[in-house]
Design a protein around this motif. Structure first.
Motif: not given
Ligand SMILES: [Zn+2]
Length: 428
Positions: A163-164, A150, A158
């Motif tokens: 995503c994470c 990121h 994030c």
């Molecule tokens: Zn992320």
């Protein structure tokens, strides 16, 4: 150690915000221009960051960013979390910035505070202490080495599970979560001396999967990427059928459905272990072609959708898995239509291809699936039954499996050794 967490929009799909509303007791910035406000609203006007205090005209923010502190928690009132009912609160500093024309908000917080939030969001506090410790190590390690960097978002991670790992803010922290964070202070998972990619998911349905069968390379998007030896699929029990086949999935599904033995595997205690979706042909016909065409048009999924020569999506005749991973996960499948076969590749893309509002399905729980087809007297498709095992990608640690192992008396080091073969635990 302090980290920056980029905060996502309302539905966790993007880091871009239309406006950001910050609330807190006695908000102030480092330069002392703002003092004592309790509510600030930020937006981009003509590509410049503006701040407004209630009842006053908006003012331009010098330097296109501002870092805010408060006495106590800071709430982002422009977004909601936790089932859509409450605004998230954070402890730490909030940065609102105009990042190359995008309105962004991020949090500066200590790594362990962040972990408290991740554990609260990712695992029930009622889980076994050793399972919570597994999650603490995986989450701490992930913060140091997320799959997608990121840097360009000016952050380390994030807050989105898409995503994470999920970080829905910092409210009341359960003392059992607190104990797991403190008992594992500084401990991370390493492979050959470096923090490893600590992927985790909810339930692997009896067998975890190899990294290269589910993920593409984070930088080049190449699929399959180079394998990671510590993310290799493992069986979660002793089975009489060889893993990786449709027969293996049928065997697990049947055993779970019959409930003759609830100890099929370490992760079979949860209802997430097996599931079924019944898709009437008209619901499938009405929506699948739109969804697949959308996936074929989107930059990140287009390489994984291969149309037939005709380029057309005809009437659906049959669904078929073409290739499976070591756990039986579908890596490639085809949709046989009257105008040719559409191929869909990769675990998440396959799951998304089944999005269907008529049966209230955003995506399949997993891609460890097999099908049965029902036809009418004219041999036309009437219904597709999708039988599935597990919930999530099934690579790395599985939360429900860790719980199963912990309840069977394994400590967190043994459990993590099982899910990340060849890994070590080191203190930061
Ligand atoms: Zn992320």
């Amino acid at each position: 150690m302090q980290i920056w967490v980029a905060i996502s929009n309302n539905d966790l799909t993007s880091l871009d915000h239309k406006e950001v509303e910050v609330e807190g007791a006695s908000l102030s910035d480092a330069e002392g221009k703002l003092r004592g406000a309790s509510r600030l609203r930020f937006s981009l006007e003509k590509n410049h960051l503006q701040c407004s205090v209630a009842g006053q005209a908006p003012k331009a923010v010098a330097g296109e960013q501002i870092i805010l502190k408060a006495q106590g928690p800071i709430t982002i009132a422009s977004i909601k979390r936790a089932g859509g009912n409450s605004h998230p609160s954070y402890l730490g500093e909030i940065r609102v910035a105009n990042l190359k024309g995008k309105l962004r908000v991020s949090l500066r917080v200590s790594l362990d505070q962040y972990l408290r939030g991740v554990l609260t969001s990712e695992m029930p506090a009622s889980y076994h202490p050793e399972a919570l410790k597994c999650q603490a190590l995986a989450a701490r390690t992930y913060a140091l080495k997320p799959r997608l960097p990121h840097d360009r978002d000016n952050a380390n991670v994030c807050d989105s599970y898409m995503c994470c790992q999920y970080f829905a803010g910092l409210g009341q922290i359960d003392e059992r979560i607190e104990r797991a964070v403190v008992a594992t202070a500084g401990q991370v998972l390493t492979y050959q001396g470096q923090p490893l990619l600590a992927l985790f998911s909810s339930n692997a349905g009896g067998h975890t999967e190899n990294y290269e069968n589910c993920f593409s390379d984070p930088l080049t998007n190449e699929f399959p990427p180079a394998p990671l030896p510590y993310l290799a699929g493992r069986p979660e029990g002793k089975f009489t059928v060889a893993a990786g086949s449709e027969e293996f999935l049928r065997y697990l599904y049947k055993a779970a459905a019959l409930k003759h033995d609830t100890k099929i595997s370490m992760d079979s205690w949860t209802p997430k272990f097996h599931w079924r979706v019944r898709l009437p042909a008209d619901a499938l016909e009405a929506q699948m072609h739109h969804v697949v065409e959308k996936l074929a048009a989107a930059a990140d999924t287009a390489p994984f959708v291969i149309p037939p020569q005709s380029g057309k999506f005809g009437h659906i005749e049959r669904l078929e898995v073409l290739k499976r991973g070591v756990s039986g996960v579908a890596i490639a499948m085809k949709i046989v239509t009257s105008t040719g076969d559409w191929q869909i590749k990769k675990e998440l893309v396959i799951r998304k291809a089944f999005a269907n509002t008529e049966v209230k399905l955003a995506r399949l729980n997993s891609a460890r699936i097999f099908f049965s087809h029902e036809t009418d007297d004219l041999k036309l498709l009437k219904t597709v039954n999708i039988y599935g095992l597990g919930f999530g990608h099934g690579v790395g640690l599985q939360q429900t499996g860790a719980q199963g192992f912990a309840q069977a008396g394994y400590d967190y080091k043994k459990i993590l050794g099982h899910y990340f073969p060849g890994s070590n635990i080191e203190v930061l």
